[in-house]
Design a protein around this motif. Structure first.
Motif, PDB file in Angstrom:
ATOM      1  N   ASP A 101       3.443   7.753   6.660  1.00 19.54           N
ATOM      2  CA  ASP A 101       2.839   7.289   5.416  1.00 19.54           C
ATOM      3  C   ASP A 101       2.196   8.496   4.737  1.00 19.54           C
ATOM      4  OD1 ASP A 101       1.605   5.967   3.344  1.00 19.54           O
ATOM      5  OD2 ASP A 101       0.091   4.994   4.607  1.00 19.54           O
ATOM      6  N   TYR A 102       2.879   9.002   3.751  1.00 21.70           N
ATOM      7  CA  TYR A 102       2.355  10.167   3.029  1.00 21.70           C
ATOM      8  C   TYR A 102       1.246   9.785   2.052  1.00 21.70           C
ATOM      9  CZ  TYR A 102       6.256  12.776   4.981  1.00 21.70           C
ATOM     10  OH  TYR A 102       7.133  13.381   5.846  1.00 21.70           O
ATOM     11  N   SER A 103       1.082   8.483   1.784  1.00 18.02           N
ATOM     12  CA  SER A 103       0.039   8.056   0.849  1.00 18.02           C
ATOM     13  C   SER A 103      -1.299   7.854   1.550  1.00 18.02           C
ATOM     14  CB  SER A 103       0.446   6.758   0.156  1.00 18.02           C
ATOM     15  OG  SER A 103       0.429   5.679   1.086  1.00 18.02           O
ATOM     16  N   ASN A 104      -1.281   7.777   2.856  1.00 15.44           N
ATOM     17  CA  ASN A 104      -2.488   7.520   3.672  1.00 15.44           C
ATOM     18  C   ASN A 104      -3.165   6.225   3.280  1.00 15.44           C
ATOM     19  OD1 ASN A 104      -2.310   9.839   5.282  1.00 15.44           O
ATOM     20  ND2 ASN A 104      -3.234  11.077   3.647  1.00 15.44           N
ATOM     21  N   GLN A 105      -2.436   5.256   2.749  1.00 17.61           N
ATOM     22  CA  GLN A 105      -3.031   4.003   2.304  1.00 17.61           C
ATOM     23  C   GLN A 105      -2.573   2.802   3.129  1.00 17.61           C
ATOM     24  OE1 GLN A 105      -2.173   3.652  -1.865  1.00 17.61           O
ATOM     25  NE2 GLN A 105      -3.453   5.394  -2.425  1.00 17.61           N
ATOM     26  N   LYS A 106      -1.484   2.904   3.844  1.00 18.32           N
ATOM     27  CA  LYS A 106      -0.961   1.751   4.562  1.00 18.32           C
ATOM     28  C   LYS A 106      -0.940   2.027   6.062  1.00 18.32           C
ATOM     29  CE  LYS A 106       2.094   0.424   0.811  1.00 18.32           C
ATOM     30  NZ  LYS A 106       3.447   0.206   0.399  1.00 18.32           N
ATOM     31  N   GLU A 107      -1.395   1.041   6.789  1.00 21.63           N
ATOM     32  CA  GLU A 107      -1.295   1.137   8.254  1.00 21.63           C
ATOM     33  C   GLU A 107      -0.057   0.400   8.710  1.00 21.63           C
ATOM     34  OE1 GLU A 107      -4.579   0.199  10.729  1.00 21.63           O
ATOM     35  OE2 GLU A 107      -6.020   0.942   9.273  1.00 21.63           O
ATOM     36  N   LEU A 108       0.556   0.924   9.731  1.00 23.09           N
ATOM     37  CA  LEU A 108       1.736   0.267  10.303  1.00 23.09           C
ATOM     38  C   LEU A 108       1.261  -0.889  11.174  1.00 23.09           C
ATOM     39  CD1 LEU A 108       4.795   0.321  10.668  1.00 23.09           C
ATOM     40  CD2 LEU A 108       4.446   1.800  12.642  1.00 23.09           C
ATOM     41  N   THR A 109       1.764  -2.084  10.925  1.00 22.06           N
ATOM     42  CA  THR A 109       1.351  -3.238  11.717  1.00 22.06           C
ATOM     43  C   THR A 109       2.482  -3.777  12.526  1.00 22.06           C
ATOM     44  OG1 THR A 109       1.805  -4.694   9.876  1.00 22.06           O
ATOM     45  CG2 THR A 109      -0.464  -3.910  10.136  1.00 22.06           C
TER      46      THR A 109
END
Length: 133
Positions: free
Chosen positions: A125-133
């Motif tokens: 995630d290059y945006s650093n906004q989403k976590e992998l769930t």
């Protein structure tokens, strides 16, 4: 090569041939024994590191015993016996092999091919906004 033997003199030649399912033959070459004694050899097929899917490789094992005797007159003589001690299926058999040919039978069964896929998933995630769930 057994200790005290070399591949030099054709007069003491004993060649053992391995015949595969496709009838491809090979030989161990000439072995010359220069000293009396008992020399034992084991012949088996080595399963490849990357076996072919569906192929059952032979588990056969053969034993060759060469008895070299000093004739007391500056010459040696030999007797050779060959036995199959394990069959293609891996079970003990212990039988004499009169023709001195080791035979290895491999079988192929397309129904036995199994494959388990293995993989990895990488999420960046290059945006650093989403976590992998």
């Amino acid at each position: 090569m057994p200790s005290g033997s070399s591949i030099v003199d054709e007069t003491h030649k004993e060649a053992t041939t391995i015949v595969t399912k496709d009838k491809q033959a090979s030989s161990f070459g000439t072995i010359t024994f220069e000293k009396p004694g008992t020399y034992s050899y084991t012949i088996s097929e080595v399963k490849p590191i990357n076996p072919i899917p569906g192929v059952s490789y032979s588990k056969a094992i053969y034993e060759i015993v060469v008895e070299v005797i000093d004739n007391g007159n500056g010459t040696l003589s030999k007797t050779l016996t060959m036995s199959q001690i394990v069959g293609d299926d891996g079970l003990a058999v212990m039988s004499s092999v009169d023709d001195k040919i080791a035979k290895f039978t491999n079988t192929f069964d397309a129904q036995e091919v199994n494959w388990i896929p293995v993989g990895t998933k990488t999420f960046i995630d290059y945006s650093n906004q989403k976590e992998l769930t």
